[in-house]
Design an enzyme around this catalytic site. Sequence first.
Site, mmCIF file in Angstrom:
data_model
loop_
_atom_site.group_PDB
_atom_site.id
_atom_site.type_symbol
_atom_site.label_atom_id
_atom_site.label_comp_id
_atom_site.label_asym_id
_atom_site.label_seq_id
_atom_site.Cartn_x
_atom_site.Cartn_y
_atom_site.Cartn_z
ATOM 1 N N HIS A 36 0.845 -1.213 0.000
ATOM 2 C CA HIS A 36 0.000 0.000 0.000
ATOM 3 C C HIS A 36 0.874 1.255 0.000
ATOM 4 C CE1 HIS A 36 -3.647 2.358 1.292
ATOM 5 N NE2 HIS A 36 -2.682 3.160 1.743
ATOM 6 N N GLU A 37 1.829 1.325 0.918
ATOM 7 C CA GLU A 37 2.678 2.515 1.022
ATOM 8 C C GLU A 37 3.636 2.630 -0.157
ATOM 9 O OE1 GLU A 37 2.095 4.832 3.100
ATOM 10 O OE2 GLU A 37 0.606 3.713 4.245
ATOM 11 N N HIS A 40 1.864 4.184 -3.083
ATOM 12 C CA HIS A 40 1.796 5.645 -2.978
ATOM 13 C C HIS A 40 3.111 6.276 -3.453
ATOM 14 C CE1 HIS A 40 -2.066 6.113 -1.161
ATOM 15 N NE2 HIS A 40 -1.755 5.521 -0.026
#
Length: 224
Positions: A36-37, A40
Amino acid sequence: MRPGFPLQIKGCFVVDDLIQKITIYALPVLFAITVHEAAHAYAAKRFGDATAYMMGRMTLNPLKHIDPIGTVLLPILCLVTGGFLFGWAKPVPVNFSGLRNPKRDMRWVAAAGPAANFVMAVIWVLLLKLSMVIDNDYSVPLRLMSQAGVGINVTLMVLNLIPIPPLDGGRIVESLLPPGTAYRYSRIEPYGVWILMGLLLTGLLSPIMRPFMNLVYYLLSQLL
């Protein structure tokens, strides 16, 4: 001595059950927050801001993304209490003014994390289907871990899409609003975490999320 013996045995069962839960959930949680990170960070670099890349956050190394409280302590407490699995990772630093088109690109950077969770949920569903057709010592652990992986990623995806800054959903909404309205909306951000914690502690967070989680589960069942 006898009255204390069952209590000791019961305590062992509790410890064993907790260790089993941690073993099942550890890998799915780490993958969920790490990808997820990293998504980003990748999206930010793709649209012109290399801040996260320069700080070493565009990586699949979970140590770069782990928050001791949000990633480790809080999820374990949730598993112990049997409550709603909740937590967070260290947010990826993004300089939105460094994006080529800040207002437009903000939404894609924000959406990258939940999109990554959806992709991971699809992968865990495939592994779940695999666990149902194989018959060996790994089939049951794989099935339990896959179920955990689907649940964690669907939860993380829907949670982050709640339209409260600084969650990803808040960033997406902000990018779609006219400049003046977007500025006023962004002023909610300092209180966003407290609003979220309030929803969690009052028991309102789960009812809000549940219909959207069910929709994602339905989409996964249709896709696969």
